[in-house]
Scaffold this active site. Structure first.
Site, short mmCIF file in Angstrom:
data_model
loop_
_atom_site.label_atom_id
_atom_site.label_comp_id
_atom_site.label_asym_id
_atom_site.label_seq_id
_atom_site.Cartn_x
_atom_site.Cartn_y
_atom_site.Cartn_z
N CYS A 4 0.44 -1.02 -0.62
CA CYS A 4 0.11 -0.12 0.12
C CYS A 4 1.36 1.30 0.28
O CYS A 4 1.53 1.10 0.74
CB CYS A 4 -1.25 0.06 1.07
SG CYS A 4 -1.86 1.39 1.30
N CYS A 7 0.26 3.35 2.67
CA CYS A 7 1.41 2.45 4.50
C CYS A 7 2.17 3.07 4.27
O CYS A 7 2.92 2.99 4.96
CB CYS A 7 0.89 1.30 4.31
SG CYS A 7 -0.69 1.20 5.29
N ASP A 30 -0.42 16.61 -1.94
CA ASP A 30 -0.57 15.62 -3.42
C ASP A 30 0.55 15.18 -4.33
O ASP A 30 0.66 16.67 -5.30
CB ASP A 30 -1.98 15.46 -3.64
CG ASP A 30 -2.18 14.65 -4.95
OD1 ASP A 30 -3.39 14.07 -4.57
OD2 ASP A 30 -1.85 14.13 -6.26
N HIS A 46 -4.54 1.17 8.10
CA HIS A 46 -4.94 0.56 7.16
C HIS A 46 -6.24 1.27 7.05
O HIS A 46 -7.14 -0.22 7.56
CB HIS A 46 -4.20 -0.69 6.44
CG HIS A 46 -4.26 -0.20 4.64
ND1 HIS A 46 -3.96 0.01 3.37
CD2 HIS A 46 -5.88 -0.98 4.06
CE1 HIS A 46 -4.89 -0.49 2.28
NE2 HIS A 46 -5.72 -1.03 2.68
N ASN A 86 -12.95 9.73 -2.58
CA ASN A 86 -13.42 9.05 -3.74
C ASN A 86 -13.50 7.69 -3.13
O ASN A 86 -12.59 6.89 -2.37
CB ASN A 86 -12.15 9.33 -5.22
CG ASN A 86 -12.45 10.13 -5.46
OD1 ASN A 86 -13.29 10.73 -5.69
ND2 ASN A 86 -11.39 11.05 -6.01
N HIS A 97 -6.06 3.11 0.36
CA HIS A 97 -6.36 3.72 1.47
C HIS A 97 -6.71 4.87 1.76
O HIS A 97 -6.50 5.85 0.95
CB HIS A 97 -3.99 3.46 2.06
CG HIS A 97 -4.14 4.22 2.77
ND1 HIS A 97 -3.61 3.37 4.12
CD2 HIS A 97 -5.01 4.81 3.91
CE1 HIS A 97 -3.25 3.89 5.20
NE2 HIS A 97 -4.14 5.10 4.70
N HIS A 99 -8.37 8.43 2.01
CA HIS A 99 -7.90 9.46 2.11
C HIS A 99 -9.00 10.39 1.76
O HIS A 99 -9.89 10.60 0.99
CB HIS A 99 -6.74 9.61 0.93
CG HIS A 99 -6.98 9.26 -0.33
ND1 HIS A 99 -7.04 7.73 -0.62
CD2 HIS A 99 -7.26 9.88 -1.30
CE1 HIS A 99 -7.44 7.41 -1.62
NE2 HIS A 99 -7.26 8.72 -2.48
N HIS A 101 -9.27 14.99 -0.04
CA HIS A 101 -8.40 15.41 -0.66
C HIS A 101 -9.12 17.02 -0.04
O HIS A 101 -10.40 16.82 0.30
CB HIS A 101 -8.83 15.43 -2.05
CG HIS A 101 -8.55 13.75 -2.71
ND1 HIS A 101 -7.73 14.06 -4.16
CD2 HIS A 101 -9.35 12.94 -2.83
CE1 HIS A 101 -7.27 12.92 -4.25
NE2 HIS A 101 -8.93 11.97 -3.37
P1 DGP Z 1 -7.74 9.49 -5.35
O1 DGP Z 1 -8.06 8.95 -7.19
O2 DGP Z 1 -8.77 9.55 -4.40
O3 DGP Z 1 -7.60 7.97 -5.49
O4 DGP Z 1 -6.76 9.44 -5.30
C1 DGP Z 1 -5.33 9.44 -5.23
C2 DGP Z 1 -4.33 10.99 -5.32
O5 DGP Z 1 -2.90 10.19 -4.64
C3 DGP Z 1 -3.95 11.14 -6.73
O6 DGP Z 1 -3.91 12.41 -6.67
C4 DGP Z 1 -2.26 11.33 -6.58
C5 DGP Z 1 -1.93 11.23 -5.19
N1 DGP Z 1 -0.48 9.99 -5.43
C6 DGP Z 1 -0.75 8.89 -5.84
N2 DGP Z 1 0.64 8.79 -5.72
C7 DGP Z 1 1.46 9.56 -4.77
C8 DGP Z 1 2.09 9.07 -4.23
O7 DGP Z 1 3.74 8.57 -3.98
N3 DGP Z 1 2.67 10.61 -3.15
C9 DGP Z 1 1.66 11.32 -3.42
N4 DGP Z 1 2.13 12.39 -2.65
N5 DGP Z 1 -0.14 11.46 -3.40
C10 DGP Z 1 0.47 10.69 -4.58
#
Ligand code: DGP
Length: 113
Positions: A4, A7, A30, A46, A86, A97, A99, A101
């Site tokens: 993950c 994680c 992000d 998690h 989402n 995992h 989250h 936004h």
């Molecule tokens: P979602 O589509 O709601 O699952 O958003 C996942 C978000 O996670 C997306 O906007 C990009 C962000 N993201 C993915 N991988 C990483 C990472 O390794 N580091 C950071 N900081 N953000 C990430």
């Protein structure tokens, strides 16, 4: 949880730019920002998605929402912000995992879907 990404961000094996951290939650910027300010707020434990919130883990969700005003203030979002979660395939959740936004730093679109 093994494999993950979030994680691994929590345990530090994947680096992130942190905005807020305590013993239960982490907020980090992000990687692909969709607004001038775009931070993800996650539980350290998690939880795969909002569908997995239940009586045993809802405290951490309440904690996230209790801290969002403080995090928003730290980020300079005095003029408001949007919180997005989402969930699942139709919700276009890409990282499994849970989250939230936190988006702001400009007048956001009135469209949500
Ligand atoms: P979602 O589509 O709601 O699952 O958003 C996942 C978000 O996670 C997306 O906007 C990009 C962000 N993201 C993915 N991988 C990483 C990472 O390794 N580091 C950071 N900081 N953000 C990430």
């Amino acid at each position: 949880m093994a494999d993950c990404i979030f994680c691994k961000i929590v345990d530090g094996s994947i680096p992130s730019k942190k905005a807020y951290e305590d013993d239960k939650i982490l907020a980090f910027y992000d990687l692909e920002p969709q607004a001038p300010v775009h931070v993800l707020v996650i539980p350290k434990q998690h939880i795969s998605c909002a569908n997995d919130i239940d009586d045993t883990n809802c405290d951490v969700v309440a904690h996230i929402f209790s801290k969002i005003p403080e995090i928003a203030k730290l980020l300079g979002l005095e003029n408001g912000y949007r919180i997005v979660n989402n969930c699942g395939d139709d919700g276009c959740q890409s990282v499994k995992h849970m989250h939230f936004h936190l988006l702001g730093g400009k007048k956001l679109s009135g469209q949500m879907a």
